[in-house]
Design a protein around this motif. Structure first.
Motif, PDB file in Angstrom:
ATOM      1  N   TRP A  94      93.298  29.603  59.310  1.00  0.00           N
ATOM      2  CA  TRP A  94      92.650  30.549  58.401  1.00  0.00           C
ATOM      3  C   TRP A  94      93.153  30.293  56.974  1.00  0.00           C
ATOM      4  N   PRO A  95      92.275  30.373  55.994  1.00  0.00           N
ATOM      5  CA  PRO A  95      90.825  30.575  56.097  1.00  0.00           C
ATOM      6  C   PRO A  95      90.110  29.298  56.555  1.00  0.00           C
ATOM      7  N   LYS A  96      88.987  29.475  57.223  1.00  0.00           N
ATOM      8  CA  LYS A  96      88.280  28.347  57.823  1.00  0.00           C
ATOM      9  C   LYS A  96      87.825  27.323  56.780  1.00  0.00           C
ATOM     10  N   TRP A  97      87.403  27.800  55.608  1.00  0.00           N
ATOM     11  CA  TRP A  97      86.834  26.901  54.616  1.00  0.00           C
ATOM     12  C   TRP A  97      87.847  25.894  54.080  1.00  0.00           C
ATOM     13  N   ILE A  98      89.141  26.199  54.238  1.00  0.00           N
ATOM     14  CA  ILE A  98      90.140  25.309  53.660  1.00  0.00           C
ATOM     15  C   ILE A  98      90.336  24.048  54.494  1.00  0.00           C
ATOM     16  N   ARG A  99      89.814  24.051  55.746  1.00  0.00           N
ATOM     17  CA  ARG A  99      89.960  22.868  56.606  1.00  0.00           C
ATOM     18  C   ARG A  99      89.267  21.636  56.019  1.00  0.00           C
ATOM     19  N   LYS A 100      88.267  21.881  55.189  1.00  0.00           N
ATOM     20  CA  LYS A 100      87.533  20.739  54.624  1.00  0.00           C
ATOM     21  C   LYS A 100      88.379  19.921  53.664  1.00  0.00           C
ATOM     22  N   TYR A 101      89.532  20.451  53.275  1.00  0.00           N
ATOM     23  CA  TYR A 101      90.423  19.730  52.378  1.00  0.00           C
ATOM     24  C   TYR A 101      91.552  19.004  53.118  1.00  0.00           C
ATOM     25  N   LYS A 102      91.491  18.968  54.443  1.00  0.00           N
ATOM     26  CA  LYS A 102      92.510  18.269  55.221  1.00  0.00           C
ATOM     27  C   LYS A 102      92.510  16.776  54.891  1.00  0.00           C
ATOM     28  N   VAL A 103      93.697  16.213  54.746  1.00  0.00           N
ATOM     29  CA  VAL A 103      93.821  14.776  54.507  1.00  0.00           C
ATOM     30  C   VAL A 103      93.509  14.005  55.789  1.00  0.00           C
ATOM     31  N   GLN A 104      93.964  14.538  56.923  1.00  0.00           N
ATOM     32  CA  GLN A 104      93.669  13.958  58.228  1.00  0.00           C
ATOM     33  C   GLN A 104      92.940  15.020  59.057  1.00  0.00           C
ATOM     34  N   PRO A 105      91.638  15.099  58.945  1.00  0.00           N
ATOM     35  CA  PRO A 105      90.874  16.138  59.657  1.00  0.00           C
ATOM     36  C   PRO A 105      91.116  16.096  61.165  1.00  0.00           C
ATOM     37  N   GLY A 106      91.187  17.287  61.747  1.00  0.00           N
ATOM     38  CA  GLY A 106      91.369  17.392  63.192  1.00  0.00           C
ATOM     39  C   GLY A 106      92.812  17.447  63.630  1.00  0.00           C
ATOM     40  N   THR A 107      93.764  17.238  62.722  1.00  0.00           N
ATOM     41  CA  THR A 107      95.180  17.299  63.075  1.00  0.00           C
ATOM     42  C   THR A 107      95.750  18.677  62.741  1.00  0.00           C
TER      43      THR A 107
END
Length: 325
Positions: A94-107
């Protein structure tokens, strides 16, 4: 000679150009912007001096207590204050929208509870059992009986010392970090830190105690010891260093934040990007794989809210999109 390797003349030319550029910028900065900032500093000097006096009146002016325990409380408070925000983001997704800024998505979506608790334990051990004795040693090295802790340093001296700190940390961190990757040391010491191939903020100092001393504490602290810095300057620098390393290990490349791409790439590949500025990596050629990767294209401060992974996607994703078309 390997065509992929730069010649000694190329290295010398690039190094000379880099040094000349830095000297030119520093000269211009010293002759123009510094003057204006000094005026601003002087105008607000009484304000900051008054606040500093109030702080010392409240907590005492025993320099040994402030340096050892004050530094510990400041660094731990900042580390866990900011680090806790990242923990909440990673643990609760949380917040969900911040996941789009992950350097390694899915980790670390979400982060494993057992691994997180283990990391927190190691970090607390390093901050107290390792950190407090070194703070006492640092105070002993820096103590100047003729200096008044109540008088804040001038703006020019703070600026000079910060420049020295940056250079010293880049040199000491790069070579100590690279030493820890030696095959005879890595498996016994540095491997602990690299258990997190996709790091999170609070794993910044999750490491073997010896590594924490040599590669986490010494590089930023040595400059303050060399310069015998005022405690206020030391606190400013340590705060900057903590915020930087939390960001480097956060796993997020957020808008308007410094890029964590290089150090995140180091955790992913292990053999590149040993420094924090990137200058020594460039001079030693320990960033060639990184420079040829999509991550390097994302290695800048983003001034847009659009995720950099959308602007500069990985090659595998580009190929997949072309195949779908």
């Amino acid at each position: 000679m390997d065509k992929g390797q730069p010649s000694i003349w190329t290295w010398a030319r690039d190094s000379a150009l880099l040094i000349a550029t830095i000297v030119s910028i520093f000269a211009a900065f010293s002759n123009s912007l510094t003057w204006y900032l000094q005026q601003l500093w002087g105008a607000s000097g009484d304000f900051w001096q008054a606040r500093w006096d109030q702080f010392l009146d409240c907590f005492g002016d025993d320099e040994s207590v402030l340096f050892i325990y004050g530094t510990t409380l400041l660094t731990m408070g900042l580390y866990w204050g900011v680090g806790s925000i990242y923990i909440l983001m990673d643990y609760f997704n949380w917040p969900k929208w911040i996941r789009k800024y992950k350097v390694q998505p899915g980790t670390n979506e979400p982060v494993d509870t057992k691994r997180l608790v283990s990391a927190i334990g190691y970090v607390l051990f390093n901050q107290t059992i390792v950190g407090i004795p070194f703070a006492a040693f640092g105070y002993w090295m820096m103590y100047q009986p003729t200096r008044s802790i109540r008088v804040l340093p001038t703006f020019s001296s703070v600026l000079l010392e910060l420049a020295v700190f940056i250079v010293v940390e880049e040199i000491v961190f790069y070579y100590s970090h690279r030493l820890l990757h030696h095959r005879r040391l890595y498996k016994h010491i540095h491997k602990k830190h690299h258990e997190w191939t996709a790091p999170i903020a609070v794993t910044a100092i999750y490491c073997h105690p010896l590594e924490h001393l040599l590669s986490n504490i010494l590089p930023p602290a040595l400059g303050t010891i060399i310069m015998s810095s005022h405690i206020s300057t030391s606190w400013l620098w340590y705060s900057m260093a903590i915020l930087r390393t939390l960001n480097d290990h956060s796993g997020y490349h957020l808008p308007f934040f410094p890029s964590p791409e290089a150090h995140d790439f180091h955790h992913l590949k292990f053999t590149e990007c040993f420094g924090f500025l990137g200058i020594l990596d460039y001079l030693h050629g320990t960033d060639r794989m990184f420079r040829s990767s999509p991550a390097f294209k994302r290695h800048f401060v983003s001034l847009s809210t659009q995720p950099l992974r959308k602007q500069f996607p990985d090659e595998s994703k580009i190929k997949l999109n072309l195949h779908d078309d």
